[in-house]
Design a protein around this motif. Sequence first.
Motif, PDB file in Angstrom:
ATOM      1  N   ARG A 190       1.220  -9.936  -2.818  1.00 26.48           N
ATOM      2  CA  ARG A 190       1.426  -8.778  -1.881  1.00 26.48           C
ATOM      3  C   ARG A 190       2.117  -7.675  -2.424  1.00 26.48           C
ATOM      4  O   ARG A 190       2.283  -6.312  -1.883  1.00 26.48           O
ATOM      5  N   ALA A 201       0.871  -3.788  -3.299  1.00 25.31           N
ATOM      6  CA  ALA A 201       1.035  -3.079  -1.657  1.00 25.31           C
ATOM      7  C   ALA A 201       1.943  -1.295  -2.069  1.00 25.31           C
ATOM      8  O   ALA A 201       1.774  -0.106  -1.575  1.00 25.31           O
ATOM      9  N   VAL A 255       0.013  -0.291   5.004  1.00 24.18           N
ATOM     10  CA  VAL A 255       1.309   0.962   5.602  1.00 24.18           C
ATOM     11  C   VAL A 255       2.171   0.734   6.071  1.00 24.18           C
ATOM     12  O   VAL A 255       3.617   1.754   5.428  1.00 24.18           O
ATOM     13  N   ILE A 256       3.235  -0.239   6.029  1.00 24.86           N
ATOM     14  CA  ILE A 256       4.986  -0.048   5.796  1.00 24.86           C
ATOM     15  C   ILE A 256       5.505   0.391   4.437  1.00 24.86           C
ATOM     16  O   ILE A 256       5.866   1.089   4.359  1.00 24.86           O
ATOM     17  N   ARG A 257       4.637  -0.217   3.173  1.00 21.19           N
ATOM     18  CA  ARG A 257       5.299   0.362   2.121  1.00 21.19           C
ATOM     19  C   ARG A 257       5.195   2.005   2.000  1.00 21.19           C
ATOM     20  O   ARG A 257       6.292   2.605   1.603  1.00 21.19           O
ATOM     21  N   THR A 273      -1.548  -7.749   2.703  1.00 21.46           N
ATOM     22  CA  THR A 273      -2.234  -7.076   3.747  1.00 21.46           C
ATOM     23  C   THR A 273      -2.487  -5.053   4.297  1.00 21.46           C
ATOM     24  O   THR A 273      -1.687  -5.125   3.669  1.00 21.46           O
ATOM     25  N   MET A 274      -3.125  -5.167   4.594  1.00 24.81           N
ATOM     26  CA  MET A 274      -3.453  -3.583   5.447  1.00 24.81           C
ATOM     27  C   MET A 274      -1.514  -2.877   5.879  1.00 24.81           C
ATOM     28  O   MET A 274      -1.336  -2.469   5.905  1.00 24.81           O
ATOM     29  N   ASP A 275      -0.619  -3.733   7.022  1.00 23.44           N
ATOM     30  CA  ASP A 275       0.243  -4.259   7.565  1.00 23.44           C
ATOM     31  C   ASP A 275       0.988  -3.611   6.327  1.00 23.44           C
ATOM     32  O   ASP A 275       2.042  -2.911   6.277  1.00 23.44           O
ATOM     33  N   ASP A 276       1.148  -4.492   5.347  1.00 17.93           N
ATOM     34  CA  ASP A 276       1.878  -4.206   4.209  1.00 17.93           C
ATOM     35  C   ASP A 276       1.795  -3.262   3.415  1.00 17.93           C
ATOM     36  O   ASP A 276       3.047  -2.001   3.112  1.00 17.93           O
TER      37      ASP A 276
END
Length: 307
Positions: A275, A278, A89-91, A84-87
Motif C-alpha cells: 500500500r 501508492a 487516488v486518495i494519495r 488499491t486504486m483508491d489508495d
Amino acid sequence: MRSRNPVFSRRGFSRDNGYAGFNAAPQAGGPAVATQANPYAQGTQGNPYAQPSAGNPYAQNPYAQQDLQYGAPPQAPATTGRMTMDDVVIRTASTLGVLVVTAALAWALLPVDDANISRSYGIGIGAALIGMVLALVQSFKRKPTPALILSYAAFEGVFLGVVSSVVDNRIADGAAMQAVIGTMAVFAGVLIAYKAGWIRVNRRFYGFVMAAALGFVFLMMVNLLFAVFGGGDGLGFRSGALGVVFGIVGIILGACFLALDFKQVEDGLAYGAPREEAWFAAFGLTLTLVWIYLEFLRLIAILNSSD
C-alpha cells in the motif's frame, strides 16, 4: 514505484519490493521464475509479490504459476496491505491538494506589482530550490516518505503560485487558467488513449521517451548556462518560434511520462504492490503534472510576448 519524470527519473518498483529495474535477467529455470522481473519485458510477466517463500506472508498465490504458464499477468494475492486504486487516488488527491492550496496562498499573499515583484519572485525561486532538493531526496529513497512528498508539494505550490501570478498579471491575462485547462486536457487525453490501448507502453517506448527526455533536459541546461553567462535568452530555445517548438515538445514529453506513470500504477495493482507504494504513484503523477503545467505556462507566455 518511483516517478518516471523528465527531471527525476526512477527505476520501477523499489528493490525492497522485488523489482530490480530494466536490466534484471531472469533466473535459471526459465520465465516461470519471476523474481526481479522486468515489467516491460516481453514474455516474462513475473509477479515479484507472488513467489512462495517462508518470509513473505503475501506470497501464497496458488494461481501465480498458472497465470505465468498462460502468459497473463498474475493476479495480486487477496490480502490486506496491498495497494488499491483508491489508495492511489486518495494519495494523489492529497498531494495535489497541498500543492493547489499553497499555490493559491502564494498567489494571494505574495504580490507581484512593481514594488514587490523582486521579493515575491525571490521567495518563489527559494521555494522551488527547496522543493527540488526534497524531490531529489525522495527520488533516491527506496521507500516513500509521505511527509517528504507533501513537503515537496507545499514548496512547489509556492513556486507555482508566484510564477503563475507573474505570468497572469504581467504577461498574459488568464494564462494560469489556460495552463490548468491544458494540463487537465492532456491528462484526460493520455488516460483515455492508454485505457483504449492506443498507447502501448513497452521497453521500446520507455527507451525512446527516456532518450528524448535526456536530450531535451540537456539542451535546456545548455540554454540556461548561455543565458546566465552570456545574457539575453541564451541560445533562444525558450523564446520566439524556437521556444514555441520546444514548448510543444516539452508538453508531448510530459504526456509520454504520464503514460509511463499509468503503466506503473497498473503494474502495481496487478502485482499486489504494498500500500505504501501508492505514495510513489502520487509523487510521480504530481511531478509529471507540474512539468506539463509549467510547459503550458511558458508556451502561453511566449505566444503572448511575441504579439
